[in-house]
Motif scaffolding. Sequence first.
Motif, PDB file in Angstrom:
ATOM      1  N   ASP A  44     -82.109  -9.419  -9.923  1.00 30.67           N
ATOM      2  CA  ASP A  44     -83.157 -10.481 -10.436  1.00 30.67           C
ATOM      3  C   ASP A  44     -82.710 -11.793 -11.148  1.00 30.67           C
ATOM      4  O   ASP A  44     -83.393 -12.580 -11.338  1.00 30.67           O
ATOM      5  CB  ASP A  44     -84.140  -9.846 -11.414  1.00 30.67           C
ATOM      6  N   SER A  45     -81.351 -11.579 -11.605  1.00 31.67           N
ATOM      7  CA  SER A  45     -80.867 -12.767 -12.444  1.00 31.67           C
ATOM      8  C   SER A  45     -80.639 -13.830 -11.779  1.00 31.67           C
ATOM      9  O   SER A  45     -80.542 -14.864 -12.251  1.00 31.67           O
ATOM     10  CB  SER A  45     -79.798 -12.030 -13.395  1.00 31.67           C
ATOM     11  N   HIS A  46     -80.357 -13.666 -10.195  1.00 31.68           N
ATOM     12  CA  HIS A  46     -80.217 -14.832  -9.425  1.00 31.68           C
ATOM     13  C   HIS A  46     -81.202 -15.892  -9.289  1.00 31.68           C
ATOM     14  O   HIS A  46     -81.023 -17.070  -8.887  1.00 31.68           O
ATOM     15  CB  HIS A  46     -79.810 -14.250  -7.962  1.00 31.68           C
ATOM     16  N   HIS A  47     -82.561 -15.337  -9.305  1.00 30.41           N
ATOM     17  CA  HIS A  47     -83.572 -16.370  -9.245  1.00 30.41           C
ATOM     18  C   HIS A  47     -84.526 -16.529 -10.446  1.00 30.41           C
ATOM     19  O   HIS A  47     -85.647 -17.025 -10.238  1.00 30.41           O
ATOM     20  CB  HIS A  47     -84.484 -15.993  -8.049  1.00 30.41           C
ATOM     21  N   ASP A  48     -84.326 -15.977 -11.463  1.00 29.55           N
ATOM     22  CA  ASP A  48     -85.174 -16.047 -12.767  1.00 29.55           C
ATOM     23  C   ASP A  48     -84.120 -16.447 -13.889  1.00 29.55           C
ATOM     24  O   ASP A  48     -83.214 -15.582 -14.270  1.00 29.55           O
ATOM     25  CB  ASP A  48     -86.057 -14.644 -12.931  1.00 29.55           C
ATOM     26  N   LEU A  49     -84.439 -17.829 -14.325  1.00 28.13           N
ATOM     27  CA  LEU A  49     -83.570 -18.146 -15.560  1.00 28.13           C
ATOM     28  C   LEU A  49     -83.714 -17.366 -16.647  1.00 28.13           C
ATOM     29  O   LEU A  49     -82.801 -17.198 -17.451  1.00 28.13           O
ATOM     30  CB  LEU A  49     -83.943 -19.691 -15.890  1.00 28.13           C
ATOM     31  N   ASN A  50     -84.693 -17.014 -17.087  1.00 30.49           N
ATOM     32  CA  ASN A  50     -84.990 -15.938 -18.259  1.00 30.49           C
ATOM     33  C   ASN A  50     -84.507 -14.902 -18.231  1.00 30.49           C
ATOM     34  O   ASN A  50     -83.504 -14.169 -19.126  1.00 30.49           O
ATOM     35  CB  ASN A  50     -86.532 -16.014 -18.410  1.00 30.49           C
ATOM     36  N   LEU A  51     -84.415 -14.219 -16.951  1.00 32.57           N
ATOM     37  CA  LEU A  51     -83.658 -12.796 -16.624  1.00 32.57           C
ATOM     38  C   LEU A  51     -82.272 -13.270 -16.680  1.00 32.57           C
ATOM     39  O   LEU A  51     -81.355 -12.007 -17.004  1.00 32.57           O
ATOM     40  CB  LEU A  51     -84.155 -12.119 -15.525  1.00 32.57           C
ATOM     41  N   ARG A  52     -81.701 -14.357 -16.107  1.00 34.44           N
ATOM     42  CA  ARG A  52     -80.435 -14.748 -16.392  1.00 34.44           C
ATOM     43  C   ARG A  52     -79.727 -14.641 -17.912  1.00 34.44           C
ATOM     44  O   ARG A  52     -78.647 -14.225 -18.145  1.00 34.44           O
ATOM     45  CB  ARG A  52     -80.156 -15.964 -15.556  1.00 34.44           C
ATOM     46  N   GLY A  53     -80.720 -15.125 -18.729  1.00 33.58           N
ATOM     47  CA  GLY A  53     -80.132 -14.858 -19.893  1.00 33.58           C
ATOM     48  C   GLY A  53     -80.102 -13.589 -20.575  1.00 33.58           C
ATOM     49  O   GLY A  53     -79.346 -13.415 -21.205  1.00 33.58           O
ATOM     50  N   ALA A  54     -81.008 -12.559 -20.253  1.00 35.08           N
ATOM     51  CA  ALA A  54     -80.833 -11.141 -20.485  1.00 35.08           C
ATOM     52  C   ALA A  54     -79.609 -10.703 -20.137  1.00 35.08           C
ATOM     53  O   ALA A  54     -78.898  -9.899 -20.585  1.00 35.08           O
ATOM     54  CB  ALA A  54     -82.155 -10.459 -20.184  1.00 35.08           C
ATOM     55  N   PHE A  55     -79.423 -11.124 -18.403  1.00 37.00           N
ATOM     56  CA  PHE A  55     -78.354 -10.591 -17.772  1.00 37.00           C
ATOM     57  C   PHE A  55     -76.738 -10.850 -18.649  1.00 37.00           C
ATOM     58  O   PHE A  55     -76.031 -10.227 -18.621  1.00 37.00           O
ATOM     59  CB  PHE A  55     -78.285 -11.126 -16.303  1.00 37.00           C
ATOM     60  N   LEU A  56     -76.788 -12.289 -19.207  1.00 32.39           N
ATOM     61  CA  LEU A  56     -75.627 -12.829 -19.709  1.00 32.39           C
ATOM     62  C   LEU A  56     -75.438 -11.845 -21.013  1.00 32.39           C
ATOM     63  O   LEU A  56     -74.374 -11.611 -21.459  1.00 32.39           O
ATOM     64  CB  LEU A  56     -75.940 -14.247 -19.964  1.00 32.39           C
ATOM     65  N   HIS A  57     -76.629 -11.633 -21.655  1.00 34.34           N
ATOM     66  CA  HIS A  57     -76.302 -10.832 -23.019  1.00 34.34           C
ATOM     67  C   HIS A  57     -75.827  -9.370 -22.700  1.00 34.34           C
ATOM     68  O   HIS A  57     -74.941  -8.964 -23.402  1.00 34.34           O
ATOM     69  CB  HIS A  57     -77.907 -10.479 -23.451  1.00 34.34           C
ATOM     70  N   VAL A  58     -76.249  -8.755 -21.508  1.00 35.25           N
ATOM     71  CA  VAL A  58     -75.577  -7.599 -21.083  1.00 35.25           C
ATOM     72  C   VAL A  58     -74.340  -7.513 -20.679  1.00 35.25           C
ATOM     73  O   VAL A  58     -73.257  -6.809 -20.850  1.00 35.25           O
ATOM     74  CB  VAL A  58     -76.511  -6.654 -20.377  1.00 35.25           C
ATOM     75  N   LEU A  59     -74.080  -8.625 -19.918  1.00 32.73           N
ATOM     76  CA  LEU A  59     -72.601  -8.692 -19.467  1.00 32.73           C
ATOM     77  C   LEU A  59     -71.657  -9.043 -20.678  1.00 32.73           C
ATOM     78  O   LEU A  59     -70.588  -8.463 -20.534  1.00 32.73           O
ATOM     79  CB  LEU A  59     -72.602  -9.983 -18.516  1.00 32.73           C
ATOM     80  N   ALA A  60     -72.139  -9.625 -21.688  1.00 30.90           N
ATOM     81  CA  ALA A  60     -71.263 -10.205 -22.969  1.00 30.90           C
ATOM     82  C   ALA A  60     -70.979  -8.579 -23.563  1.00 30.90           C
ATOM     83  O   ALA A  60     -70.141  -8.427 -24.104  1.00 30.90           O
ATOM     84  CB  ALA A  60     -71.864 -11.108 -23.677  1.00 30.90           C
TER      85      ALA A  60
END
Length: 197
Positions: free
Chosen positions: A125-141
């Motif tokens: 879902d992080s590919h097409h939703d900027l807000n979820l991309r933020g959450a994804f970057l948090h868990v990636l970090a």
Amino acid sequence: MKRLTWVLCLVGGFSLVEIGMGWFSHSLALQADAGHLLSDCFALLLALFATWFARASPHSHHRRVEFAAAFLNGLGLVAIALWIGHQAMLHLQAPPLDILSTPMLATASLGFGVNSINIWLLHEDSHHDLNLRGAFLHVLADAASSVGVILAAIAVWTLNWFWADTVISFAVALLILLSAIPLLWESANALRTADPT
């Protein structure tokens, strides 16, 4: 939204484990990661609310709420990176006399497992939703931080390099800061160009 809720539960539950083990093992890297996870809980709550709000009423001005949440998540990442860097500086001035590498290694390994599950849950879902991309970057970090703590624990265990704990904390702070810059840039542009009506 269901996946985001699962991620929030996993992050919140593991942060409590990591807080206790960070203090027990005297590891700054674990304590910094625990603080990072607690901040992530707020960021994920923000992302969850923004996603719900945008889907409940997908008008353009409601999309601005989603973009604003992504921007705040980016600012949160910057704040986390600065806090970890500050703690690492304090740690350099007064290093611990001992770090318990075994519980540190076990906790970080468990954390990497939890974060890997979270990455899998949010990746698509992080590919097409900027807000979820933020959450994804948090868990990636978070996952990168876990890897750093694992390396520091191995260095402490095998070589008695207590300073590795602090160096890894600096590296994690830099990684988090670098991951925040694209998110801040994209969300700020989205807010600037979004229709306010």
